[in-house]
Design a protein around this motif. Structure first.
Motif, PDB file in Angstrom:
ATOM      1  N   ALA A  49      -5.049  -6.417 -11.817  1.00 12.23           N
ATOM      2  CA  ALA A  49      -5.422  -7.253 -10.470  1.00 12.23           C
ATOM      3  C   ALA A  49      -4.270  -7.269  -9.845  1.00 12.23           C
ATOM      4  O   ALA A  49      -4.487  -6.821  -8.428  1.00 12.23           O
ATOM      5  N   VAL A  50      -3.191  -7.643 -10.312  1.00 13.89           N
ATOM      6  CA  VAL A  50      -2.002  -7.914  -9.426  1.00 13.89           C
ATOM      7  C   VAL A  50      -1.617  -6.603  -8.951  1.00 13.89           C
ATOM      8  O   VAL A  50      -1.230  -6.579  -7.657  1.00 13.89           O
ATOM      9  N   ILE A  51      -1.334  -5.465  -9.805  1.00 14.63           N
ATOM     10  CA  ILE A  51      -0.694  -4.329  -9.269  1.00 14.63           C
ATOM     11  C   ILE A  51      -1.903  -3.502  -8.418  1.00 14.63           C
ATOM     12  O   ILE A  51      -1.211  -2.930  -7.248  1.00 14.63           O
ATOM     13  N   SER A  52      -3.043  -3.559  -8.537  1.00 12.57           N
ATOM     14  CA  SER A  52      -3.957  -3.029  -7.690  1.00 12.57           C
ATOM     15  C   SER A  52      -3.789  -3.692  -6.453  1.00 12.57           C
ATOM     16  O   SER A  52      -4.053  -3.008  -5.267  1.00 12.57           O
ATOM     17  N   MET A  53      -3.796  -5.118  -6.288  1.00  9.89           N
ATOM     18  CA  MET A  53      -3.490  -5.817  -5.070  1.00  9.89           C
ATOM     19  C   MET A  53      -2.386  -5.469  -4.402  1.00  9.89           C
ATOM     20  O   MET A  53      -2.403  -5.187  -2.915  1.00  9.89           O
ATOM     21  N   VAL A  54      -1.295  -5.373  -4.928  1.00  6.50           N
ATOM     22  CA  VAL A  54      -0.047  -5.149  -4.324  1.00  6.50           C
ATOM     23  C   VAL A  54       0.000  -3.608  -3.906  1.00  6.50           C
ATOM     24  O   VAL A  54       0.645  -3.323  -2.757  1.00  6.50           O
ATOM     25  N   GLU A  55      -0.538  -2.594  -4.491  1.00  6.45           N
ATOM     26  CA  GLU A  55      -0.416  -1.322  -4.235  1.00  6.45           C
ATOM     27  C   GLU A  55      -1.246  -1.018  -3.031  1.00  6.45           C
ATOM     28  O   GLU A  55      -1.223  -0.181  -2.264  1.00  6.45           O
ATOM     29  N   GLU A  56      -2.615  -1.787  -3.119  1.00  9.11           N
ATOM     30  CA  GLU A  56      -3.380  -1.787  -1.714  1.00  9.11           C
ATOM     31  C   GLU A  56      -2.631  -2.146  -0.834  1.00  9.11           C
ATOM     32  O   GLU A  56      -2.953  -1.438   0.505  1.00  9.11           O
ATOM     33  N   THR A  57      -2.147  -3.724  -0.552  1.00  9.16           N
ATOM     34  CA  THR A  57      -1.628  -4.063   0.513  1.00  9.16           C
ATOM     35  C   THR A  57      -0.296  -3.657   0.818  1.00  9.16           C
ATOM     36  O   THR A  57       0.034  -3.912   2.143  1.00  9.16           O
ATOM     37  N   LYS A  58       0.458  -3.303   0.114  1.00 13.75           N
ATOM     38  CA  LYS A  58       1.986  -2.851   0.157  1.00 13.75           C
ATOM     39  C   LYS A  58       2.553  -4.111   1.054  1.00 13.75           C
ATOM     40  O   LYS A  58       3.030  -3.572   2.127  1.00 13.75           O
TER      41      LYS A  58
END
Length: 291
Positions: free
Chosen positions: A49-58
């Motif tokens: 969830a963390v990686i997905s959020m960070v990759e999405e929002t950059k």
């Protein structure tokens, strides 16, 4: 435009950080455990969830204000405390490194045993005695292990916009003629506003590392309470009691540091940065409350 992802955005520090950056060309990605207006739900203990959020929002910067801060509950909720206070920062650091974001993590005076005789510097060896302190120290280690561009800010006795010691004492003064407060635990009351200012100051720099970040000066909880009442015009009497006496009246499961004073050595040495005196910061906070 700079993008900053904040975890625990609805907490005292999260709110202070958002206010601190008001008027700047910054976009905040506000996250907390529960979704709300302009807030996205994020479970920092879930690596995917963390990686997905960070990759999405950059984001350019990740500021971790999330923590399991109920010191007594941590003693009986070790797994939960470890997940939030250690695994959470680990996951955020991994994601920050993966996307090139700076990692800012907020830690605590509880990483020290609390039996010192002089203010702790960043070079003193941590030795936590509570589950809270132990899990927070593990979080620090993970940040250092997985992020190459990190700031760790250790703070103490934090109060701000939310549930805190100052508001608790003011509430008690409404229904009590006297209160009993510990007088043998020393520390530096720190305004979330002052901590947010420090984070804002260091965030754009490359001055990475561990920093102690508390308001200047020190006191004990009883004297702190007296200063709160004086500014609020309260006549409630403050009874000074020892930690042992207080424990007999209010049993707690976690050991508190008796000596919790931090020296902001690295802030002063590397950037000549000084936080406000705790009394001055309390003046500002109390005036804002009364307004």
């Amino acid at each position: 435009m700079k993008k900053i992802l904040v975890t625990g955005c609805n907490g005292q520090l999260g709110r202070a950080i958002r206010k601190e950056y008001e008027g700047e060309n910054v976009t905040f990605i506000n996250t907390d455990v529960v979704e709300g207006e302009d807030v996205r739900a994020l479970d920092i203990t879930d690596i995917q969830a963390v990686i997905s959020m960070v990759e999405e929002t950059k984001p350019d910067v990740i500021i971790n204000c999330a923590a399991h801060t109920n010191v007594d509950a941590c003693e009986t909720q070790w797994d939960l405390a470890y997940k939030i206070n250690a695994i959470g920062p680990r996951n955020l650091s991994i994601a920050a490194e993966k996307t090139g974001a700076k990692m800012i993590h907020v830690s605590t005076d509880y990483v020290f045993e609390g039996n010192g005789t002089r203010p702790y510097t960043e070079f003193d060896a941590p030795n936590p005695v509570s589950a809270y302190g132990k899990t927070k120290l593990e979080g620090e280690k993970f940040v250092q292990q997985f992020s190459s561009r990190f700031f760790i800010f250790r703070t103490a006795w934090l109060y701000g916009d939310g549930k805190n010691f100052v508001k608790t004492m003011l509430r008690l003064s409404e229904t009590h003629n006297e209160v009993s407060v510990v007088c043998d635990q020393l520390g530096s009351p720190t305004s979330a506003v002052e901590l947010a200012k420090a984070i804002h100051h260091f965030e754009p720099t490359e001055n990475y590392g561990i920093f102690h970040a508390t308001c200047e000066g020190d006191t004990n909880w009883a004297e702190f309470t007296e200063e709160i009442f004086k500014r609020a015009g309260k006549t409630t009497k403050v009874n000074h009691v020892t930690s042992e006496q207080y424990a007999q009246m209010n049993p707690a499961s976690a050991k508190r540091p008796a000596y919790s004073i931090l020296e902001n050595y690295m802030m002063k040495l590397t950037n000549d940065y000084r936080m406000a005196d705790w009394r001055d910061a309390l003046d500002v906070y109390m005036k804002a409350l009364q307004a």
